[in-house]
Design an enzyme around this catalytic site. Structure first.
Site, mmCIF file in Angstrom:
data_model
loop_
_atom_site.group_PDB
_atom_site.id
_atom_site.type_symbol
_atom_site.label_atom_id
_atom_site.label_comp_id
_atom_site.label_asym_id
_atom_site.label_seq_id
_atom_site.Cartn_x
_atom_site.Cartn_y
_atom_site.Cartn_z
ATOM 1 N N PHE A 238 85.182 66.149 -75.205
ATOM 2 C CA PHE A 238 84.460 65.988 -73.938
ATOM 3 C C PHE A 238 85.054 66.806 -72.802
ATOM 4 O O PHE A 238 84.861 66.485 -71.636
ATOM 5 C CB PHE A 238 84.370 64.499 -73.548
ATOM 6 C CG PHE A 238 83.968 63.608 -74.689
ATOM 7 C CD1 PHE A 238 82.682 63.652 -75.191
ATOM 8 C CD2 PHE A 238 84.887 62.756 -75.295
ATOM 9 C CE1 PHE A 238 82.308 62.854 -76.266
ATOM 10 C CE2 PHE A 238 84.523 61.956 -76.366
ATOM 11 C CZ PHE A 238 83.224 61.998 -76.858
ATOM 12 N N GLN A 605 73.581 63.956 -79.991
ATOM 13 C CA GLN A 605 74.285 64.379 -78.778
ATOM 14 C C GLN A 605 73.798 63.604 -77.562
ATOM 15 O O GLN A 605 74.582 63.172 -76.729
ATOM 16 C CB GLN A 605 73.971 65.862 -78.503
ATOM 17 C CG GLN A 605 74.866 66.829 -79.154
ATOM 18 C CD GLN A 605 75.978 67.193 -78.201
ATOM 19 O OE1 GLN A 605 76.844 66.373 -77.935
ATOM 20 N NE2 GLN A 605 75.965 68.387 -77.701
ATOM 21 N N GLY A 670 71.213 74.322 -74.350
ATOM 22 C CA GLY A 670 72.441 73.526 -74.359
ATOM 23 C C GLY A 670 72.150 72.066 -74.076
ATOM 24 O O GLY A 670 71.233 71.736 -73.331
ATOM 25 N N GLY A 672 74.954 69.240 -74.614
ATOM 26 C CA GLY A 672 76.082 68.315 -74.501
ATOM 27 C C GLY A 672 76.278 67.716 -73.127
ATOM 28 O O GLY A 672 76.519 66.517 -72.990
ATOM 29 N N GLU A 673 76.180 68.528 -72.096
ATOM 30 C CA GLU A 673 76.523 68.027 -70.762
ATOM 31 C C GLU A 673 75.363 67.255 -70.135
ATOM 32 O O GLU A 673 75.557 66.167 -69.595
ATOM 33 C CB GLU A 673 76.920 69.170 -69.831
ATOM 34 C CG GLU A 673 77.677 70.300 -70.481
ATOM 35 C CD GLU A 673 79.170 70.110 -70.574
ATOM 36 O OE1 GLU A 673 79.713 69.242 -69.875
ATOM 37 O OE2 GLU A 673 79.803 70.834 -71.362
HETATM 38 MO MO1 MOS Z 1 82.643 70.322 -71.598
HETATM 39 S S1 MOS Z 1 83.417 69.260 -70.014
HETATM 40 O O1 MOS Z 1 82.826 71.942 -71.016
HETATM 41 O O2 MOS Z 1 83.709 70.008 -72.919
#
Ligand code: MOS
Length: 706
Positions: A238, A605, A670, A672-673
């Site tokens: 993370f 995710q 993308g 994840g964030e």
């Molecule tokens: Mo993410 S905070 O760039 O692993």
């Protein structure tokens, strides 16, 4: 022939290894003859070491060496800044002086034959300190303007926000506080270091292998090529494994001093003193609007903690500048240097925190105006990025709101707080927007076609959990037009071509573009020289393996377009009016993420991000003992994170069918964030709707709802 492997919900190609325990994590790479290192850490937050008494520790059984600033080799620490490193300031130089900058700073390193011996001897190291006055308490901190750094100016203006606020028919002006949070990946950090003459091998937990090589090469003043980094599996990170933290240097140093391989593992407690955290933030957020719900002013003035030796800044006010249409926008971002170790990027760094403030304020404004919160957001949809004065490469926000609202049943919502119930529980429905930039970095990949009819595709990428192993296999198979079973992707070794950082939600875009480019090149070249159009047949006819390398570099689309992923998050909470405990009943999120390479891993995710958002909203914080800067809950028993019993059975992710030709060759944005962005404010807004109580400081624990 289109094989349509991209877009398939392929199960993880490394899944069997993970469930059978044969996936090897950093701490499991035991080396013959290895010794174990343990760190003795400072018990003060600021000051200096007066003396160190090693007599007892040296007598302990199994001890091979003890390093302190008094006897450790002087390390060159050549200048080096990797992408995740703060631009202003200098990293901690370990065991190089008697200065103490933060609680838990390494003050001695014990190397012993066995782990237990190292840990025991480390506990026998006696240090006398001269304490200096330490400022560790963020709640008492005084923010200052940051040094002239970085790509993000610390203050921005568009129009006149003060005048806009003064003239606004309706106003909201509040302060929002987010406590310090820790990444707490299940796998703790570990490094195994082994020297062979002047060459060093590191088995390490990292999100960026080549940056570890560069960082450690700079510390020891050797060539990056002489540092090999191996990291095939990462058990969550993370952001905690983006930088190369001091313990990696300590492992390499210990191995060099004792002339044996050395393993250094951080305990869960040590994860609170040396691998970063999401910083404490305080944000004033003011909105002005006309009665019909048009924003006339946005003011976002935030600050965050950092260390005394580095200015870490996350993009706190970034989204404020373009998420809504508004001609008067002011943002300021300041820092409060404290005697703490440097914070770092943590899932959606900046956006997760900044958008909590913005989307809480938008909900407050909607209530003040008597306008539906979804409607208020749609009324302020911009047609272009007003901060950069550029068109969006694509923006599916309205579609996200429409689909998620419908799925959630938003039209059934009674806008009155405390009006919805389930038995004696108060039910609340809340909503928030999400966004995260589309980042892209240079990356390389190599394809090897073998006469047995298979392909090997490699890049020194990482996989901290999202599924890099799997998505890269899919991109390679589809591009080569080979079945998935004929393609092996490999990552996690600096012997492979350099990849982008595994962060900022850019791996699929960047490494994926490299893999795609390499496979296109290989396919074209093989077919050009073959007497068949069948790639599988052409590969089988090869007399020698065919190999080609491809370097992907981002184009200039970022100069012409504002490129972001967008989403809308809806949450339902149930609050027990007697116990004041809030639980999340369900979450529906809808996202425009460009092309989805694998809906199964993408959903996974997003669900993970929602769980992170529940933690942020309701549980996660790390209070500090203000006398000495110690985290009072440096363990998973007291630092609460959501477990299955805390998570709703219904977490749903909807992906918009979005085609963005500008972001990168693959058209992916993308995941994840953005997955965590918007979740905490949607929950906080739902809690307001359930209870009529607006909680502006996270986490929303029962004491705050009493
Ligand atoms: Mo993410 S905070 O760039 O692993």
């Amino acid at each position: 022939m289109s094989t349509a492997i991209i877009g398939m919900p392929l199960s993880r190609v490394d899944g069997r290894k993970k469930v059978t325990g044969s996936a090897t994590y950093a701490a499991e790479f035991d080396q013959p003859g290895q010794a174990y290192a343990a760190i003795a850490r400072s018990t003060i937050a600021a000051g200096r070491i007066v003396s160190i008494d090693l007599s007892e520790a040296e007598q302990a059984s199994g001890v091979v060496a003890i390093l302190t600033h008094q006897n450790a080799p002087k390390l060159p620490y050549r200048a080096h800044k990797g992408d995740p490193d703060p631009v202003v300031g200098e990293r901690l130089h370990v065991l190089q002086s008697n200065e103490v900058n933060h609680q838990g700073q390494p003050v001695a390193l014990v190397v012993a034959d066995r782990l237990e011996q190292a840990l025991h001897a480390a506990s026998l190291v006696r240090v006398v300190y001269a304490s200096a006055t330490a400022s560790t308490d963020a709640t008492q901190a005084q923010p200052v303007s940051p040094g002239n750094s970085t790509t993000h100016p610390s203050e921005t203006r568009r129009g006149d926000a003060d005048a806009g606020l003064a003239a606004a028919e309706v106003k909201v002006d509040q302060t929002y506080v987010i406590p310090r949070q820790y990444h707490n990946p299940l796998e703790t950090h570990a490094t195994v270091a082994a020297w062979d003459g002047d060459k060093l091998t590191l088995w390490d937990k990292t999100q960026w292998l080549h940056n570890v090589a560069d960082e450690i090469a700079s510390v020891f003043d050797i060539s990056s090529e002489d540092v090999r980094v191996i990291s095939p599996f990462v058990g969550g990170a993370f952001g905690a494994a983006l930088r190369t933290w001091p313990h990696v240097t300590l492992a390499a140093l210990a191995a060099r001093v004792v002339g044996r391989p050395v393993k250094l593992m951080l305990s869960r407690r040590e994860m609170y003193y040396g691998v970063g955290y999401r910083p404490y933030t305080v944000q004033r957020f003011a909105l002005g609007a006309s009665r019909d719900g048009r924003l006339t002013a946005i003011l976002h003035d935030g600050w965050q903690e950092t260390s005394t030796y580095e200015e870490f800044r996350e993009s706190l006010p970034h989204a404020t500048k373009f998420l809504y249409s508004c001609s008067n926008v002011y943002t300021r971002h300041r820092l409060a240097p404290l005697n703490v170790h440097t914070p770092t990027y943590m899932r959606a760094p900046g956006e997760a925190s900044g958008i909590f403030a913005m989307e809480s304020a938008m909900d407050e404004l909607a209530f003040a105006l008597g306008i539906d919160p979804v409607e208020l957001r749609l009324r302020n949809e911009p047609t272009r990025d007003e901060a950069q004065d550029r068109p969006f490469s694509s923006r599916s926000m309205q579609e996200c709101y429409r689909l998620a609202a419908e799925r959630f049943g938003w039209s059934q919502r009674n806008p009155q707080p405390r009006s919805m119930r389930d038995g004696h529980k108060l039910i609340g429905w809340g909503v928030a927007s999400a966004t995260y930039p589309v980042h892209l970095q240079a990356a390389s990949a190599l394809v090897r076609l073998l006469p047995d009819g298979t392909a090997e595709v490699v890049s020194a990428a990482s996989d901290m959990g999202p599924g890099t192993w799997t998505t890269m296999t899919q991109i390679a198979a589809e591009t080569l037009r080979l079945p998935v079973g004929k393609v092996r992707f490999n990552l996690g070794d600096t012997k492979l071509p350099r990849a982008s950082v595994h962060g900022g939600s850019m791996t699929t875009a960047s490494v994926g573009s490299a893999v795609q480019g390499a496979c296109q090149k290989a396919r074209a070249s093989i077919l050009a020289n073959a007497s068949t159009n069948d790639i599988a047949e052409a590969i089988r006819r090869l007399e020698h393996p065919y190999e080609t390398l491809f370097h992907f570099t981002p184009g200039d689309a970022k100069k012409r377009f504002s490129m972001h992923a967008f989403g809308a998050v809806f949450a339902e909470v149930a609050v027990d009016p007697d116990l004041c405990e809030a639980r999340v009943n369900r979450i529906v999120g809808s996202y425009g993420l460009g092309r989805i390479v694998n809906p199964k891993t993408t959903r996974s995710q997003v669900i993970g991000g929602m769980v992170g958002g529940i933690g942020m909203a309701l549980m996660e914080h790390s209070p500090m003992d203000r006398r000495n800067g110690r985290a009072v809950n440096a363990n998973l028993a007291e630092y609460a994170i959501p477990v299955h019993a805390d998570n709703p059975p219904e977490m749903e992710a909807i992906f918009i069918d979005e085609h963005d030709p500008h972001v990168n060759p693959l058209g992916v944005k993308g995941v994840g964030e953005i997955a965590i962005v918007g979740v905490a404010p949607a929950i906080a807004n739902a809690i307001f709707h359930a209870t009529g109580k607006r909680i502006r400081e996270l986490p929303i624990t029962p004491d705050k709802l009493l």
